[in-house]
Design an enzyme around this catalytic site. Sequence first.
Site, short mmCIF file in Angstrom:
data_model
loop_
_atom_site.label_atom_id
_atom_site.label_comp_id
_atom_site.label_asym_id
_atom_site.label_seq_id
_atom_site.Cartn_x
_atom_site.Cartn_y
_atom_site.Cartn_z
N GLU A 23 -0.75 -9.28 -0.70
CA GLU A 23 -2.18 -9.51 -0.46
C GLU A 23 -2.98 -9.49 -1.76
OE1 GLU A 23 -1.95 -6.31 2.47
OE2 GLU A 23 -2.90 -7.65 3.91
N GLY A 34 0.55 -4.99 0.81
CA GLY A 34 -0.63 -5.06 -0.06
C GLY A 34 -0.35 -5.73 -1.39
N ALA A 57 0.86 -1.18 0.00
CA ALA A 57 0.00 0.00 0.00
C ALA A 57 0.90 1.23 0.00
CB ALA A 57 -0.89 -0.02 1.23
N GLU A 79 4.43 -5.03 7.21
CA GLU A 79 3.70 -3.91 7.82
C GLU A 79 4.14 -3.60 9.25
OE1 GLU A 79 2.31 -6.39 6.10
OE2 GLU A 79 0.85 -5.59 4.68
#
Length: 258
Positions: A112, A109, A66, A132
């Site tokens: 993911e 992300g 992200a 993260e």
Amino acid sequence: MSDYQTILLERRGRVGIITLNRPKALNALNSELMREVVSVVEELDADTGIGAILITGSERAFAAGADIKEMQPKSYMDVYLDDFFAAWDRLASARTPLIAAVSGYALGGGCELAMLCDVLIASDTAVFGQPEIKLGVIPGIGGSQRLTRAVGKAKAMEMCLTGRNMKVEEAERAGLVSRIVPVADLLDDAIATATTIAEMSLPVAMMAKEAVNRSFESSLREGVLFERRVFHSTFATEDQKEGMSAFIEKRTPNFQHR
Ligand code: CAA
């Protein structure tokens, strides 16, 4: 080609190819990219002329997570009221098979997003991780759940707690990756796989995907019963007759996706 800011979209026969395209940020997933990917996947998913959707990045990065620069100033109220990242869940509702072709970094992300896909093909340079915790957060697009289901608690826990990355060989051994291919062949190989899937009967491919996914949501007994009922329903398709007739007549089936 495409009118998007953060992705490229190409249709090749029955395959839709989405290329994440923020090279300067290693394809970091900002809100605009999330909106574009989700809306294009939904558009392709609704199109029966598309039988497989391929998501890829660059050679250096599938996606490095992200977008940290976008997230850094956000408050709890910002992320809570926006239900930040919830839109990614819509990819899990796609009925058309999703294929991830991963080269380079698939972190946070990015990992993911790859795990939201149904088939994960990786190059020999791919690196996976949920780093993260090093930023003072935890995975937010399903990483703690899907990584654990894919590689088991021991590796998932270690990765989420230390932020260590996993090279592709380890990822394949652990079951995260379907197949490793040389980086130069990744796209061709992934397109060939997507094309193979897209040439199968679309409704039957949707049923197969639904049946496999049901194994994550049900007991074995219920899952097997679900599978048998869906198997029965394949006999309602014209493609079941075509597939079996083609075998008996020693020819290639010509599926009509009905
Ligand atoms: N967000 C925003 N920008 C990013 C980014 C990210 N996740 N990852 C890389 N970039 C940017 C860098 O800031 C840099 O931009 P500038 O040139 O403007 O400084 C550019 O991409 C190139 O990156 P690096 O110079 O860092 O490249 P490198 O080769 O030295 O390192 C890397 C590559 C190891 C992947 C490193 O960039 C990195 O660690 N990135 C962050 C990885 C990460 O922590 N991901 C998780 C994000 S949080 C998350 O994803 C939450 C969630 O669950 C959804």
